[in-house]
Motif scaffolding. Structure first.
Motif, PDB file in Angstrom:
ATOM      1  N   LYS A 287       0.824  -1.203   0.000  1.00  0.00           N
ATOM      2  CA  LYS A 287       0.000   0.000   0.000  1.00  0.00           C
ATOM      3  C   LYS A 287       0.860   1.255   0.000  1.00  0.00           C
ATOM      4  O   LYS A 287       0.611   2.206  -0.764  1.00  0.00           O
ATOM      5  CB  LYS A 287      -0.919  -0.018   1.223  1.00  0.00           C
ATOM      6  CG  LYS A 287      -1.906   1.136   1.268  1.00  0.00           C
ATOM      7  CD  LYS A 287      -2.821   1.002   2.486  1.00  0.00           C
ATOM      8  CE  LYS A 287      -3.811   2.173   2.540  1.00  0.00           C
ATOM      9  NZ  LYS A 287      -4.714   2.051   3.725  1.00  0.00           N
ATOM     10  N   LYS A 290       2.717   1.600  -3.454  1.00  0.00           N
ATOM     11  CA  LYS A 290       1.854   2.063  -4.545  1.00  0.00           C
ATOM     12  C   LYS A 290       1.521   3.538  -4.386  1.00  0.00           C
ATOM     13  O   LYS A 290       1.413   4.280  -5.373  1.00  0.00           O
ATOM     14  CB  LYS A 290       0.572   1.235  -4.588  1.00  0.00           C
ATOM     15  CG  LYS A 290      -0.282   1.546  -5.816  1.00  0.00           C
ATOM     16  CD  LYS A 290      -1.420   0.560  -5.983  1.00  0.00           C
ATOM     17  CE  LYS A 290      -2.180   0.838  -7.275  1.00  0.00           C
ATOM     18  NZ  LYS A 290      -3.266  -0.146  -7.499  1.00  0.00           N
ATOM     19  N   THR A 295       2.301   2.294  -8.552  1.00  0.00           N
ATOM     20  CA  THR A 295       2.187   0.940  -9.075  1.00  0.00           C
ATOM     21  C   THR A 295       2.500  -0.055  -7.973  1.00  0.00           C
ATOM     22  O   THR A 295       3.118   0.300  -6.965  1.00  0.00           O
ATOM     23  CB  THR A 295       3.144   0.729 -10.274  1.00  0.00           C
ATOM     24  OG1 THR A 295       2.865  -0.513 -10.898  1.00  0.00           O
ATOM     25  CG2 THR A 295       4.594   0.748  -9.816  1.00  0.00           C
ATOM     26  N   ALA A 296       2.066  -1.302  -8.161  1.00  0.00           N
ATOM     27  CA  ALA A 296       2.313  -2.335  -7.154  1.00  0.00           C
ATOM     28  C   ALA A 296       3.775  -2.768  -7.193  1.00  0.00           C
ATOM     29  O   ALA A 296       4.428  -2.700  -8.237  1.00  0.00           O
ATOM     30  CB  ALA A 296       1.411  -3.536  -7.416  1.00  0.00           C
ATOM     31  N   ASP A 305       5.709  -1.068 -14.790  1.00  0.00           N
ATOM     32  CA  ASP A 305       5.149   0.122 -14.160  1.00  0.00           C
ATOM     33  C   ASP A 305       4.916   1.254 -15.136  1.00  0.00           C
ATOM     34  O   ASP A 305       4.480   2.329 -14.760  1.00  0.00           O
ATOM     35  CB  ASP A 305       6.058   0.603 -13.024  1.00  0.00           C
ATOM     36  CG  ASP A 305       7.511   0.700 -13.452  1.00  0.00           C
ATOM     37  OD1 ASP A 305       7.994  -0.254 -14.083  1.00  0.00           O
ATOM     38  OD2 ASP A 305       8.143   1.725 -13.171  1.00  0.00           O
TER      39      ASP A 305
END
Length: 329
Positions: A287, A290, A295-296, A305
């Motif tokens: 969390k 990101k 982006t994760a 990304d």
């Protein structure tokens, strides 16, 4: 590591390279913009550095010119000499190169080099540097820098010895740190602002070292203030005034910078990356990551990304004018 070493390491992206350059008579070279930094050291003769949008800088024997952001520049025997495009370097895997222009006329001999640096997430310590740093030769000044230049010059000689590739790479890394150290140490106290002032402040430096050495620890403003030897309020004001961020905002920025380096440079599982950067769970880390990068973590690691521009500069470092004056002797 210390803050300066960490800042450079976080931006390093690829292998540096250098060449011994020898030019005769009238000559001029135009270097294109590149995602990195460059330097020139004058060994014999003199020349002029021609920065983009700045005044020519005359370089004499022993002078060092460093360009933290390679925006493109020229190098010539005189400011009015016509410039020709630099020949692209042959990517043969070696960090060592040569460049010669033979003929009549005065000789200028230089060490020239370049570093590949990630300009997307620039550490504020480097972001505030001027576009051109000029360190004139001064007797007795910066002996470590001069020693590194001498050793690099020997490695880039006509007959490189066994291990020269590895030695040159190591010396280029050392040279970069010595150039930056010389710049920051040589600023007069009344001219030291931003990170230049932060590195001179023992209290702020103590907190920065704690963050950099142990980013996973559950730091609070109070615990960092204890490291700095100040009250909570005095420390918070002093840190923010010189670093430009609150202590916890900088802590988060450095944790995310460390995480990005671990994701791209290692095969550590996400849980381990989270633990090393101070997050108790993989979910909390993902969390926060990101929110910072848009982006994760997994997509970032896989290079999915997209444009790196998102959240590229969460720390806005002041950028000085195009050319800085000589370092105080």
């Amino acid at each position: 590591m210390d803050v300066l070493s960490d800042a450079v390491t976080a931006m390093r992206n690829g292998r540096p390279h250098a060449s011994r350059t020898r030019m005769h008579g009238s000559w001029g070279i135009r270097f294109p913009p590149t995602p990195g930094a460059g330097f020139h050291v004058i060994l014999q003769g003199s020349c002029h550095l021609l920065p983009v949008g700045g005044e020519p800088v005359r370089l004499g024997v022993g002078d060092v010119a460093f360009l933290p952001r390679e925006l493109g520049h020229g190098l010539a025997d005189a400011p009015t000499t016509r410039l020709v495009e630099a020949v692209p370097r042959d990517e043969d895997g070696s960090p060592i190169g040569t460049l010669r222009r033979d003929g009549p006329g005065p000789v200028t001999e230089m060490l020239c080099g370049a570093y590949r640096l990630d300009q997307v997430r620039v550490h504020p310590l480097l972001a505030e540097l001027p576009d051109v740093i000029h360190i004139p030769a001064r007797i007795g000044r910066h002996p470590s820098l001069r020693g590194a230049v001498e050793l690099l010059g020997l490695e880039l000689g006509a007959s490189p010895g066994p291990g020269s590739d590895a030695a040159t790479t190591a010396l280029l890394d050392v040279l970069l740190l010595y150039i930056l150290r010389a710049w920051y140490e040589s600023r007069p106290p009344d001219q030291a602002t931003g990170w230049g002032a932060a590195l001179r402040d023992p209290a702020v430096t103590a907190a920065l070292r704690a963050i950099h050495r142990h980013p996973a620890r559950p730091w609070t403003v109070r615990s960092l203030a204890e490291r700095a030897g100040l009250s909570r309020t005095a420390f918070a004001q002093r840190f923010a005034g010189k670093v430009g961020l609150t202590p916890l905002a900088y802590l988060t920025w450095w944790r995310m910078t460390t995480a990005a380096r671990l994701l791209r440079g290692t095969d550590l599982p996400l849980r381990s990356v989270a633990e090393r950067t101070g997050y108790a769970t993989e979910f909390a880390f993902a969390k926060a990551f990101k929110r910072e990068f848009g982006t994760a973590p997994g997509r970032f690691r896989d290079g999915l990304d997209g444009s790196p521009a998102a959240a590229a500069h969460p720390v806005a470092g002041p950028v000085a004018g195009p050319v800085a004056g000589p370092v105080a002797g």
